[in-house]
Enzyme design. Structure first.
Site, PDB file in Angstrom:
ATOM      1  N   ASP A  98       4.365  -4.372  -7.533  1.00  0.00           N
ATOM      2  CA  ASP A  98       3.714  -3.166  -7.006  1.00  0.00           C
ATOM      3  C   ASP A  98       4.238  -1.904  -7.684  1.00  0.00           C
ATOM      4  O   ASP A  98       3.727  -0.806  -7.419  1.00  0.00           O
ATOM      5  CB  ASP A  98       3.897  -3.077  -5.489  1.00  0.00           C
ATOM      6  CG  ASP A  98       5.352  -3.119  -5.068  1.00  0.00           C
ATOM      7  OD1 ASP A  98       5.987  -4.156  -5.305  1.00  0.00           O
ATOM      8  OD2 ASP A  98       5.858  -2.131  -4.507  1.00  0.00           O
ATOM      9  N   ASN A  99       5.232  -2.039  -8.557  1.00  0.00           N
ATOM     10  CA  ASN A  99       5.781  -0.899  -9.286  1.00  0.00           C
ATOM     11  C   ASN A  99       5.470  -0.967 -10.781  1.00  0.00           C
ATOM     12  O   ASN A  99       6.147  -0.316 -11.574  1.00  0.00           O
ATOM     13  CB  ASN A  99       7.292  -0.819  -9.087  1.00  0.00           C
ATOM     14  CG  ASN A  99       7.684  -0.522  -7.658  1.00  0.00           C
ATOM     15  OD1 ASN A  99       6.906   0.067  -6.913  1.00  0.00           O
ATOM     16  ND2 ASN A  99       8.866  -0.941  -7.259  1.00  0.00           N
ATOM     17  N   ARG A 117       3.863   6.088   1.890  1.00  0.00           N
ATOM     18  CA  ARG A 117       4.309   7.488   2.021  1.00  0.00           C
ATOM     19  C   ARG A 117       3.716   8.363   0.922  1.00  0.00           C
ATOM     20  O   ARG A 117       4.278   9.381   0.553  1.00  0.00           O
ATOM     21  CB  ARG A 117       5.835   7.558   1.986  1.00  0.00           C
ATOM     22  CG  ARG A 117       6.476   6.987   0.720  1.00  0.00           C
ATOM     23  CD  ARG A 117       7.951   7.301   0.687  1.00  0.00           C
ATOM     24  NE  ARG A 117       8.582   6.746  -0.504  1.00  0.00           N
ATOM     25  CZ  ARG A 117       9.763   7.116  -0.951  1.00  0.00           C
ATOM     26  NH1 ARG A 117      10.434   8.042  -0.317  1.00  0.00           N
ATOM     27  NH2 ARG A 117      10.293   6.564  -2.024  1.00  0.00           N
ATOM     28  N   GLY A 128       0.806  -1.211   0.000  1.00  0.00           N
ATOM     29  CA  GLY A 128       0.000   0.000   0.000  1.00  0.00           C
ATOM     30  C   GLY A 128       0.841   1.264   0.000  1.00  0.00           C
ATOM     31  O   GLY A 128       2.064   1.235   0.111  1.00  0.00           O
ATOM     32  N   GLY A 167       7.044   7.572   6.410  1.00  0.00           N
ATOM     33  CA  GLY A 167       6.158   8.177   5.424  1.00  0.00           C
ATOM     34  C   GLY A 167       6.747   9.375   4.704  1.00  0.00           C
ATOM     35  O   GLY A 167       6.051  10.070   3.953  1.00  0.00           O
ATOM     36  N   ARG A 176      -1.843  -0.535  -9.726  1.00  0.00           N
ATOM     37  CA  ARG A 176      -0.723  -1.396 -10.108  1.00  0.00           C
ATOM     38  C   ARG A 176      -1.185  -2.847 -10.198  1.00  0.00           C
ATOM     39  O   ARG A 176      -2.284  -3.191  -9.766  1.00  0.00           O
ATOM     40  CB  ARG A 176       0.372  -1.304  -9.037  1.00  0.00           C
ATOM     41  CG  ARG A 176       0.768   0.129  -8.676  1.00  0.00           C
ATOM     42  CD  ARG A 176       0.685   0.353  -7.177  1.00  0.00           C
ATOM     43  NE  ARG A 176       0.907   1.776  -6.827  1.00  0.00           N
ATOM     44  CZ  ARG A 176       2.079   2.364  -6.824  1.00  0.00           C
ATOM     45  NH1 ARG A 176       3.154   1.669  -7.102  1.00  0.00           N
ATOM     46  NH2 ARG A 176       2.184   3.637  -6.528  1.00  0.00           N
TER      47      ARG A 176
END
Length: 489
Positions: A249-250, A90, A87, A123, A180
């Site tokens: 996730d990228n 930041r 998730g 974050g 993503r």
């Protein structure tokens, strides 16, 4: 600007797709950069253009009435290992806006403080990675590569602790969305097929509406994402770009370059080139990027299996058939792009050998990737000019260049036009790693943005070389080489 149109479609979905969260105020924000061109495209009201109001919003100190901040939920395979909950740790999505041509874009703060997904992180973002992403993402946009963009960058006045204490900063990032492959993995891991379907329908409506009318919309979605990623990776490769952290996730569902961490444009051509300090096995090397993209897309396909058909075996067969298209699509696009780089308008199978032989020659001679292609236009009519200077193996160069010139002659196109087309295809300027590193060093250690600002201006016109930016076209000297880059998380 009265046409500023804001929506909150992802926020409207509610949990578990995202969690509301406000940014954490910072001590003493200062402007680092503002992208007026992009602001105009987004119809952003002028009260936020490099102003006190804008500084308050883009530092997270003020949440305007048009924003509804949230952190997006996703999972991901990181270096091949699955993490069921990552998730936005930041980053906060402020709003979705409709551009002047009615395209939807996210406006997101990156480095705005802790979120429900921070996993004990602070974050925050250090200054260096913010400046790197600003420069490289905007450079990629100018090169015509699908990418997230940078709207603003601010210094926070706070310090963040990494290896040492570093100045904190916040990037305002713009993307067609921040969804993503990992977004789908998060929902699939929860095992709720109804939520997965809701989200897939949302993505189809937002990014690939043409899929909705297909007999199997979710299979069509898979095919659309496969095609978008195949073209994107080919574009990266043709520019000598190494993403550096191609975790699931990228990887954006929209087919945009996202999450510029340890990224870099390579200098001397090396298919095994890696810059990321943590990629010790070369998983995300330049030459491995198509294979990793294919692997990531297989993970995406796995999440869609319950939506493809009620028969598990048939679902696997359907998905596999689509996934098998990736290599052909990627290779065809790469051939097309690389052929254009050497002046060939319509590529044939035999051109693939010509291109491969040039890349092998470049690798054997440690020739600079970008310079090799840029200078090649000066070799069109004279093989002893232009790129010839980059090759110590003169015999090898001459042998290849003669075959290349013979191929160009078969096109029946004036060589001056071929040369011009090549200069419009091969950038003179890229965001060279040593220049980006030096700009970051000057900004971090001396609060000097002179080089950062010069690079911004030059990289906005990467195909134009002038006396003012000629030094940016040169590869690094041995003492300037930067071998490792870092994420900053």
């Amino acid at each position: 600007m009265s046409n500023f149109t804001v929506q909150h479609s992802l926020a409207d979905l509610g949990a578990p797709f995202s969690e509301p969260c406000n940014p954490t105020p910072v001590a003493a924000p200062q402007w680092l950069a503002f992208n007026a061109e992009l602001a105009a495209e987004l119809c952003l009201p002028q009260q936020y253009w490099h102003s006190d109001d804008g500084l308050a919003v883009f530092s997270g100190n003020t949440v305007p009435d048009w924003a509804s901040p949230l952190a997006h939920a996703y999972a991901g395979h990181q270096f091949g290992h699955f993490v069921p909950q990552l998730g936005d740790g930041r980053a906060l999505l402020l709003a979705e806006v409709l551009s002047a041509d009615n395209q939807r874009f996210d406006i997101q703060l990156k480095g705005a403080g802790q979120t429900p997904f921070s996993r004990r992180g602070d974050g925050r973002a250090p200054l260096g990675p913010v400046l790197r992403e600003y420069l490289v993402s905007e450079a990629m946009h100018a090169l015509g590569v699908p990418t997230t963009r940078a709207l603003a960058a601010v210094l926070t006045g706070d310090w963040v602790q990494r290896e040492t204490a570093e100045p904190g900063a916040i990037l305002t990032r713009v993307a067609s969305s921040h969804i993503r492959i990992g977004s789908f993995q998060y929902l699939a891991a929860r095992g709720d097929h109804a939520q997965l379907k809701t989200f897939a329908d949302y993505v189809i409506n937002r990014h690939y509406p043409e899929c909705a009318s297909e007999a199997n919309p979710y299979l069509a979605l898979l095919a659309a994402v496969v095609a978008a990623q195949a073209k994107l990776i080919a574009k990266w490769m043709s520019m000598g770009f190494i993403h550096g952290v191609m975790n699931t996730d990228n990887m954006s569902i929209a087919g945009e370059t996202i999450d510029y961490g340890p990224c870099a444009f390579m200098d001397s051509f090396n298919p095994a080139q890696v810059y990321s300090f943590i990629d010790t096995q070369g998983r995300y090397a330049w030459g491995n990027q198509p294979r990793i993209a294919s692997w990531n897309l297989a993970r995406f396909a796995e999440t869609l299996l319950p939506l493809l058909t009620e028969q598990p075996e048939q679902a696997v067969e359907l998905a596999t058939a689509v996934l098998q298209d990736f290599n052909g699509l990627n290779e065809a696009e790469f051939l097309h792009l690389m052929a254009a780089k050497i002046g060939i308008v319509t590529a044939t199978d035999t051109d693939e050998v010509l291109i491969r032989d040039l890349l092998n020659l470049m690798s054997a001679n440690n020739a600079d990737f970008s310079q090799s292609f840029r200078l090649l236009s000066h070799s069109v009519s004279d093989i002893n000019a232009g790129a010839a200077v980059l090759f110590a193996d003169k015999q090898g160069w001459t042998s290849w260049a003669k075959k290349w010139q013979q191929r160009l002659a078969t096109q029946g196109i004036a060589l001056i036009k071929v040369s011009q087309q090549m200069d419009n295809t091969n950038p003179a300027l890229i965001a060279r790693n040593h220049l980006v590193a030096e700009a970051i060093k000057q900004a971090t250690e001396q609060a000097d943005l002179t080089l950062f600002n010069r690079l911004q201006q030059a990289l906005a016109k990467p195909y134009t070389l002038s006396d003012a930016n000629a030094d940016f076209a040169l590869p690094p000297q041995p003492q300037q080489l930067v071998k490792n880059t870092f994420c900053g998380t």
